[in-house]
Every structure is written in C-alpha cells, then in structure tokens.
Design a protein around this motif. Structure first.
Motif, short mmCIF file in Angstrom:
data_model
loop_
_atom_site.label_atom_id
_atom_site.label_comp_id
_atom_site.label_asym_id
_atom_site.label_seq_id
_atom_site.Cartn_x
_atom_site.Cartn_y
_atom_site.Cartn_z
N UNK A 1 37.46 85.19 43.22
CA UNK A 1 36.31 84.41 42.47
C UNK A 1 35.60 85.49 41.63
N UNK A 2 35.37 84.93 40.35
CA UNK A 2 34.59 85.70 39.43
C UNK A 2 34.13 84.94 38.18
N UNK A 3 33.09 85.58 37.89
CA UNK A 3 32.47 85.08 36.38
C UNK A 3 33.23 85.18 35.32
N UNK A 4 34.49 84.66 35.15
CA UNK A 4 35.13 84.75 34.42
C UNK A 4 36.16 83.57 33.93
N UNK A 5 36.43 83.25 32.59
CA UNK A 5 37.15 82.34 32.45
C UNK A 5 38.17 82.65 31.31
N UNK A 6 39.37 82.95 31.40
CA UNK A 6 40.27 83.59 30.44
C UNK A 6 40.71 82.41 29.21
N UNK A 7 40.32 81.05 29.62
CA UNK A 7 40.51 80.06 28.54
C UNK A 7 39.46 79.92 27.57
N UNK B 1 31.09 86.67 31.48
CA UNK B 1 30.18 85.73 30.81
C UNK B 1 30.22 84.35 31.05
N UNK B 2 31.00 83.90 32.18
CA UNK B 2 31.05 82.52 32.81
C UNK B 2 30.30 82.41 33.94
N UNK B 3 30.14 81.12 34.47
CA UNK B 3 29.72 80.90 35.72
C UNK B 3 30.95 81.24 36.80
N UNK B 4 30.65 81.25 37.92
CA UNK B 4 31.61 81.72 38.79
C UNK B 4 32.53 80.61 39.05
N UNK B 5 33.94 81.12 39.17
CA UNK B 5 34.92 80.30 39.29
C UNK B 5 35.75 80.69 40.63
N UNK B 6 36.45 79.54 41.15
CA UNK B 6 37.35 80.00 42.45
C UNK B 6 38.66 79.73 41.84
N UNK B 7 39.64 81.02 41.69
CA UNK B 7 40.95 80.86 41.17
C UNK B 7 42.01 80.68 42.31
N UNK B 8 42.99 79.68 42.10
CA UNK B 8 43.80 79.26 42.95
C UNK B 8 45.27 80.02 42.39
N UNK B 9 46.10 80.55 43.32
CA UNK B 9 47.51 80.93 42.68
C UNK B 9 47.52 82.60 42.70
N UNK B 10 47.30 83.09 41.29
CA UNK B 10 47.23 84.54 41.08
C UNK B 10 45.74 84.99 40.91
N UNK C 1 31.64 76.20 44.51
CA UNK C 1 30.89 75.36 45.35
C UNK C 1 30.02 76.20 46.30
N UNK C 2 28.57 75.94 46.43
CA UNK C 2 27.90 76.74 46.95
C UNK C 2 27.00 75.74 48.05
N UNK C 3 26.81 76.23 49.28
CA UNK C 3 25.72 75.85 49.96
C UNK C 3 24.66 76.84 50.48
N UNK C 4 23.24 76.14 49.79
CA UNK C 4 22.29 77.18 50.03
C UNK C 4 22.53 78.49 49.27
N UNK D 1 25.29 80.31 48.94
CA UNK D 1 26.48 81.06 49.36
C UNK D 1 27.75 80.11 49.18
N UNK D 2 28.96 80.91 48.94
CA UNK D 2 30.26 80.32 48.39
C UNK D 2 30.62 79.25 49.68
N UNK D 3 30.97 78.16 49.49
CA UNK D 3 31.60 77.31 50.44
C UNK D 3 33.26 77.75 50.54
N UNK D 4 33.74 78.00 51.88
CA UNK D 4 35.12 78.21 52.09
C UNK D 4 35.89 76.93 51.60
#
Length: 502
Positions: free
Chosen positions: A264-270, A278-287, A319-322, A324-327
């Motif tokens: 997870x990171x506040x990045x967006x390479x696209x 510079x981005x909001x937090x993303x959850x990355x799948x794969x690499x 996705x966050x709950x209160x 905190x990240x939701x697994x």
C-alpha cells in the motif's frame, strides 16, 4: 453541425456537476464515458493550432484533471472538473512577455483563482488569473494577468487551482505566455502518427487530439502504441491455433487471475508518475508498485498473481474502517467479453494502461443507487450504515465490490490524458467507430474482511469514488493463448487454458 458538450449544474448551492450521458448525432458528436464524466467529441474537426498557445490538455503531469471535447471556438479539447488543490504541470514553456492570458469557463458562483508557479506547485508565483462565473461550463472567456517577471529559457510551469468552493470551479482551454514567438511552445506537441502497417486493425481508429504528448513525455498525454511491437504480437496471435474445447465446458468467454496484496502506498504511477506520496492511499495487487513503476519494469518484478504469465499491476483506493485499513480477503480479476461475437477479441496491446471509475466523484450511494455499489457476498444485506452508503452484511458474508472496465480500444493509443479516453464501450454489442478493437473485459472482484456498516470510507472519499487502475504486463504468448482458446471460443477457463464446467 458540431454539438458542443455541456456540463449541467444542479440547483444545489455547491453547483456539483452531473455526469450526463448525451445521445448525439452526425459527424461531430459527444460520447459519454459512463460515470466518469469525461465527454469526448467524436469525429470532430482538427483543433485550430494557434502559435504561442499552450493547450490546457497538453500537461505533462496533473492531479485531478479530466479532459473533454470542447464547445469553444477552435475545437479540440479542454480540461474540466478542476477544483481547489488540483494542478497541471507544463514542461518546456517559453515565456515571451509579461502579458499572459487564459481561456476559462465556470459555472460556480464562488469562483477562485488559477495560479501559475515556476518549477513546483509552491514555487515562485508567476501570475494569478481571477475566475468568476462565465454563464456555463462551456461559456468561454479570456482572462488576463501580468507576470511578476519574464524568465529566460524553457520553464516548468504549474497551474494550481485555488478556491473556497468544495466543488469544481473552472474549466481551462489554453494559456498564452506573452506574444507569439513564431512557433507554438513545445508543451503543445504533435499528434500521434497514423498506423500504416498492414497487420494493424482494419478499422480506422480516430485521430489523436492535436495537443497530444509524445511517447517520451511523462504520462499525462496521448501515448501511441509501439506499432512494430503490436503488429508482431498481433501476427503471432492470428497464427496461433486454439486448444480444442472438451465436452462439458461451460460456454462463457472467461479466464481469471487471483492476486495477493503486494503493498500500500500514496502513489499512482499512471495518474501521478514520478511523484511519490502525491496520491491518496492505494492497495496494489500483483507486484509491489511505487510512483516510478512502468510497464517495462513489471516484467522483471516479483508478482503475487497466480495466472502463469501475468506480470500486470492492479490497484484500488484503500478501504478504511474508523481510519484503519480493512484487510483484503481476496482479489480476483476476471477476463471476459461483452461483445456479441467474442471471436473478435484481441489481446491487450503492449504497454496498455487504463483507469476505470472516478476518484473525484463524491455522491451518496444509498441502496439500489445503481452504480458504485458495495454489496454483500456470502450472506444477506441486513441494513445500511447511518449515512446510507454502506451495506451491513449478515455473519458469514463479507463486503465486496465489482469494478467493470471498458473493453473497446481505439487501436492507436495505450494511454490518454485522462487515462480513459483511449477506451470505450461496445455499441449494440460491437466495438466500432472511435473504438474498433475488442479487447478482454476486465472485472475486479475485491472481497474485504468486513461486514460493512458504520465507520467505512475509501482513501478517495465516498463509495462513489471507487476506481481501479490496470497496467498491462502479460507475457504476450500467455495472454494470446488465453484469448484465442478461451475468449474467442466462448469457453470458460481458469488461470490457464484448462477448461472448466459448471
């Protein structure tokens, strides 16, 4: 007759824009891209190239920008849906005088300013354009400002949006930085070349906007496909013999890949390439992904997806709950087809990147709202959150979201200024017109370890802001085999060309 696009402002005080689908006719039409709010002028005349102008859509990088076909004099495209804090970056700009101008439109009573800064978002202030209502989102006015100085040499200029309004407040069509110097500033780049190879798709794709950014530029412009590479992959695909479909196979064009969370990171390479944090937090799948990830780098990266040959990257807002990240319980990406004749589907072109959904869309989504809906998998919905936007799931189930991407490609570009406009939807089950090439239909199925309810939010805001990104890094031979044997033959497969029934 050219039909100009128009934003429609609802009667609420915030003047939030509706994303309306417009049905248009003739050679100059407007196609709405689903809920994204991006309008694309279809088959419109070439944009008038005026020396000394920097077209607003020719940005090298941005935050919050979306483009659309413009109703302004001269045609082409403008940048819209700009709100406080959004910005556009222009490289290699020649400032030839202190008299600056901007072509703007607004339908927000609050107004604001467009500040020009040198070198960085908070760099030296060059000038500020005042923004007031112009009478509509496609009612254009030229506003002027005096530069604080006239720096010599090529400059990096940031246009930064400032407004007290919580909503979009300005559209931008072009800038001028002093009198013309005889040629257009280099920020206004030339269009993508027209493919000429005989193995290119037979339908003629649309011309890219005249202000597209060359492939060497940072993401943010029109990026043409590597035609030589694509022709080679397409020829190999066409020559491939499909595997025989055994009796009992379910006749649905489908295969899938299951991917684990990489980071997870506040990045967006696209959307924000090279801008860490510079981005909001993303959850990355794969690499594992960061702001500097490219499709070329993915082929050498470790990957958590289980389909052989899938080195692609997929991501969604956290996705966050209160707070905190939701697994994540699981992430499955289905590859299918929505066209009437799945035998027409081709593999993704090399280097394709796509964004689906709208991170800036902030509207309520009560039960049965129709789109951008989270729902319950494995159990019934037993209520809603206090704000009505989130379902509450009975024990034994979990919260889920399905995000469906567009599956018709323009045949020319692997990226576009809004990262969406090179893709479209089938028309009556056929990829045609501006989007003649059928490619696999991506569908993200994101399962969360949550029963929903109160305290949920996306890192991008409300559930309506749910979106997904795809960076294609399939090994061409593997993807070709899956498309040819599974999708083209209307046959259900798993993570490889092992056919499935039921």
């Amino acid at each position: 007759m050219r039909t100009p696009p128009a934003h429609v402002a609802p009667p609420d005080r915030a003047l939030k824009r509706h994303r309306l689908t417009r049905i248009t006719l003739a050679s100059a039409v407007v196609a709405a891209l689903g809920a994204s709010g991006i309008y694309i002028a279809g088959a419109q005349a070439e944009e008038v190239d005026v020396p000394g102008r920097v077209q607003a859509e020719a940005f090298a990088a941005h935050s919050g920008a979306q483009t659309e076909g413009t109703g302004d004099t001269g045609g082409g495209r403008n940048v819209g849906w700009l709100a406080n804090g959004d910005w556009l970056r222009y490289d290699n700009v020649s400032i030839t005088g202190a008299d600056l101008a901007a072509r703007v439109s607004s339908h927000n009573a609050t107004g604001g300013t467009v500040e020009l800064h040198l070198g960085a978002q908070d760099g030296q202030l060059l000038a500020a354009f005042p923004i007031a209502q112009t009478g509509g989102w496609q009612q254009w006015k030229t506003v002027t400002a005096k530069a604080s100085g006239v720096p010599t040499g090529a400059q990096t200029v940031f246009a930064v949006m400032k407004s007290a309004s919580p909503s979009d407040f300005v559209n931008l069509n072009w800038f001028t930085f002093g009198p013309p110097a005889g040629t257009s500033p280099s920020a206004s780049a030339s269009a993508s070349p027209t493919p000429t190879a005989s193995s290119a798709p037979s339908a003629t794709p649309p011309a890219s906007p005249s202000a597209s950014v060359p492939p060497s530029a940072p993401a943010g412009g029109w990026v043409p496909v590597d035609q030589t590479k694509w022709n080679k992959e397409l020829a190999a695909f066409n020559a491939l013999k499909p595997k025989a479909v055994p009796p009992g196979t379910t006749r649905v064009p489908e295969f899938h890949t299951d991917c684990g969370v990489a980071n997870s990171a506040a990045d967006d390479p696209i959307v924000l390439p090279g801008l860490s944090g510079a981005s909001h937090m993303h959850t990355f799948f794969g690499p594992k992904v960061d702001a500097f990830t490219t499709t070329d780098k993915l082929f050498a990266a470790a990957n958590t997806c289980n389909a052989p040959g899938d080195k692609s990257a997929y991501w969604t807002p956290e996705l966050r709950k209160d707070g905190k990240p939701v697994p994540i319980k699981s992430m499955r990406i289905y590859y299918g087809s929505r066209v009437k004749d799945p035998s027409t589907v081709k593999p993704f072109p090399p280097g394709l990147v796509v964004v689906e959904g709208d991170a800036k869309r902030q509207v309520d989504t009560p039960k049965n709202a129709g789109s951008n809906q989270f729902w319950c998998a494995g159990s019934a919905e037993i209520g809603r959150s206090a704000d009505g936007n989130w379902p509450r799931c009975a024990p034994g189930g979990n919260l889920i979201f399905q995000l469906v991407f567009k599956d018709c490609w323009d045949g020319r570009n692997i990226d576009s200024p809004d990262h969406k406009s090179h893709m479209g939807d089938p028309v009556n089950g056929v990829c045609t017109g501006k989007y003649p090439v059928a490619v696999p239909d991506l569908s993200f199925m994101v399962n969360y370890e949550s029963l929903g309810g109160d305290g949920l939010s996306l890192s991008s805001g409300k559930p309506s802001s749910m979106h997904g990104d795809f960076m294609n890094a399939w090994e061409p031979e593997r993807l070709a085999d899956l498309v040819k044997s599974c999708l083209n033959q209307n046959a259900k497969c798993g993570i490889d060309t092992t056919f499935a029934g039921g």
